[in-house]
Scaffold this motif. Structure first.
Motif, PDB file in Angstrom:
ATOM      1  N   ALA A 115       0.830  -1.205   0.000  1.00  0.00           N
ATOM      2  CA  ALA A 115       0.000   0.000   0.000  1.00  0.00           C
ATOM      3  C   ALA A 115       0.866   1.256   0.000  1.00  0.00           C
ATOM      4  CB  ALA A 115      -0.940  -0.001   1.207  1.00  0.00           C
ATOM      5  N   ARG A 116       1.911   1.253   0.858  1.00  0.00           N
ATOM      6  CA  ARG A 116       2.798   2.422   0.920  1.00  0.00           C
ATOM      7  C   ARG A 116       3.529   2.634  -0.412  1.00  0.00           C
ATOM      8  NH1 ARG A 116       3.952   0.886   6.490  1.00  0.00           N
ATOM      9  NH2 ARG A 116       5.700  -0.380   5.744  1.00  0.00           N
ATOM     10  N   LEU A 117       4.052   1.546  -0.980  1.00  0.00           N
ATOM     11  CA  LEU A 117       4.821   1.662  -2.222  1.00  0.00           C
ATOM     12  C   LEU A 117       3.937   2.091  -3.391  1.00  0.00           C
ATOM     13  CD1 LEU A 117       7.571   1.406  -3.485  1.00  0.00           C
ATOM     14  CD2 LEU A 117       7.141  -1.028  -3.876  1.00  0.00           C
ATOM     15  N   GLU A 118       2.734   1.522  -3.472  1.00  0.00           N
ATOM     16  CA  GLU A 118       1.822   1.917  -4.545  1.00  0.00           C
ATOM     17  C   GLU A 118       1.463   3.399  -4.429  1.00  0.00           C
ATOM     18  OE1 GLU A 118       1.004   0.393  -7.126  1.00  0.00           O
ATOM     19  OE2 GLU A 118       1.637  -1.655  -6.702  1.00  0.00           O
ATOM     20  N   GLY A 119       1.321   3.875  -3.204  1.00  0.00           N
ATOM     21  CA  GLY A 119       1.036   5.293  -3.005  1.00  0.00           C
ATOM     22  C   GLY A 119       2.181   6.169  -3.470  1.00  0.00           C
ATOM     23  N   ARG A 125       4.117   9.402 -10.329  1.00  0.00           N
ATOM     24  CA  ARG A 125       3.524   9.517 -11.664  1.00  0.00           C
ATOM     25  C   ARG A 125       2.692  10.788 -11.797  1.00  0.00           C
ATOM     26  NH1 ARG A 125       2.015   3.119 -12.473  1.00  0.00           N
ATOM     27  NH2 ARG A 125       3.953   2.563 -13.569  1.00  0.00           N
ATOM     28  N   GLN A 126       2.005  11.140 -10.736  1.00  0.00           N
ATOM     29  CA  GLN A 126       1.214  12.369 -10.768  1.00  0.00           C
ATOM     30  C   GLN A 126       2.115  13.583 -10.908  1.00  0.00           C
ATOM     31  OE1 GLN A 126      -1.334  12.888  -7.379  1.00  0.00           O
ATOM     32  NE2 GLN A 126      -2.415  14.630  -8.266  1.00  0.00           N
ATOM     33  N   ALA A 127       3.255  13.560 -10.202  1.00  0.00           N
ATOM     34  CA  ALA A 127       4.214  14.669 -10.320  1.00  0.00           C
ATOM     35  C   ALA A 127       4.777  14.731 -11.738  1.00  0.00           C
ATOM     36  CB  ALA A 127       5.346  14.483  -9.317  1.00  0.00           C
ATOM     37  N   GLN A 128       5.048  13.568 -12.318  1.00  0.00           N
ATOM     38  CA  GLN A 128       5.582  13.517 -13.682  1.00  0.00           C
ATOM     39  C   GLN A 128       4.591  14.095 -14.678  1.00  0.00           C
ATOM     40  OE1 GLN A 128       7.143   9.658 -14.848  1.00  0.00           O
ATOM     41  NE2 GLN A 128       6.245   9.879 -16.870  1.00  0.00           N
TER      42      GLN A 128
END
Length: 352
Positions: A115-119, A125-128
């Motif tokens: 869960a932490r890693l997926e977040g 990706r959102q920042a990219q």
């Protein structure tokens, strides 16, 4: 409203620059305010683009690192799960107890870590995707397949005159006194104002070698095209050449030419087109091409034929500033001979 950097430098204190950008919702046209000369604007634009590209590269690198970490964690989890499934000796009560504890800890730990890693991956990706960058239309370095001519000289005119009436060249030195003149400064031919409306243009000796860059500049109607036509009359018909005049070709005819190329040549033509800041999507989708896009496609199609000399008459007509810069960079890298008729200051500076 102008594409002329000389006008910007002489008249503008502030300039609004329209350009295409890409963000997570697609491509858009935006308008930025700049102050100063065109040199100042170029520096600001380059710094902005370099910063955005650097930030985007860092975001992509972080996303890639996190995805690789996810793969490693999944493999580690798989091995741990496999180990927990091994059946211990039924007489080894301590081992059985450790298995039960490990199974419960593994299930809980895996859920939390995943869960932490997926977040973190989602955030990266959102920042990219949040970065606004210049629309990817320029192709960078051009890999030309053209080989310069092996000849020592491609075109040559001795000092003389050229008639405006029929374009005929004469080597009669007496006629030069009655004509206004062109001057040769290195590889730059400057033609003066025809104040007396002379019927002849006096020219110096002109020689064009296999790698020369010849600029021809002068006021409108001063005889630039007349001079180039006289030069072309000395060009051996066996030498591959590409001549592009001021008027753009029919858009559909150009698209048909592109469609008729085989796969390799079509990819090469599209590469030359993109290198000029061309909108490749409009070409591939068969959309309506602007006069500027037509000129880019004319040059791209011509370069596929591997000409050893380019003769271009006002190639920056109908081009915006970004496309002018891209064209200048591509022509500068062209390995063959170039004769360029232009009044565009950006192109003149780029060719020096």
């Amino acid at each position: 409203m102008t594409h002329d950097i000389a006008v910007i430098d002489r008249l503008a204190s502030r300039s609004y620059l329209l350009h295409r950008v890409h963000d997570d919702t697609g491509n858009h046209t935006v308008m930025d305010l700049h102050e100063g000369s065109w040199e100042d604007i170029e520096r600001q634009v380059d710094e902005r683009d370099m910063t955005a590209q650097r930030q985007l590269a860092q975001a992509k690198s972080e996303t890639k690192r996190l995805v690789a970490e996810r793969v490693q964690r999944r493999e580690k989890t798989r091995r741990a799960a496999a180990a927990s499934m091994r059946v211990p000796d039924r007489h080894d009560h301590d081992a059985s107890k450790r298995k039960k504890l490990a199974k419960g800890g593994l299930d809980a730990g895996v859920s939390r870590n995943v869960a932490r890693l997926e977040g973190r991956i989602a955030a990266a990706r959102q920042a990219q995707e949040g970065f606004v960058t210049e629309t990817k239309r320029r192709g960078g370095v051009v890999n030309f397949t053209v080989e310069p001519s092996k000849r020592h000289e491609l075109m040559h005119l001795e000092p003389g005159t050229i008639s405006f009436e029929n374009g005929a060249y004469s080597g009669d030195t007496d006629d030069r006194e009655a004509a206004y003149g062109a001057k040769m400064e290195g590889e730059h031919i400057r033609i003066g104002e025809n104040g007396g409306k002379s019927a002849m243009l006096a020219i110096p000796g002109i020689s064009v070698g296999p790698r020369d860059r010849i600029l021809v500049t002068g006021p409108n109607g001063s005889g630039k095209t007349t001079l180039v036509n006289a030069l072309m009359n000395t060009l051996d018909p066996d030498i591959p050449r590409l001549v592009i005049e001021q008027n753009a070709d029919d858009p559909q005819h150009l698209l048909d030419q592109l469609a008729q190329l085989d796969g390799t040549d079509r990819q090469e033509a599209l590469g030359y087109f993109v290198a000029q800041n061309g909108n490749v999507h409009a070409v591939l989708e068969g959309g309506e091409l602007s006069p500027g896009e037509c000129r880019k496609l004319m040059l791209a199609l011509g370069l596929v034929q591997k000409p050893q000399i380019l003769i271009l008459d006002e190639p920056t007509n109908h081009l915006d500033l970004s496309s002018k810069r891209a064209l200048a960079a591509m022509l500068y890298a062209y390995p063959g001979a170039l004769v360029l008729v232009t009044h565009d200051e950006l192109m003149i500076e780029a060719m020096r």
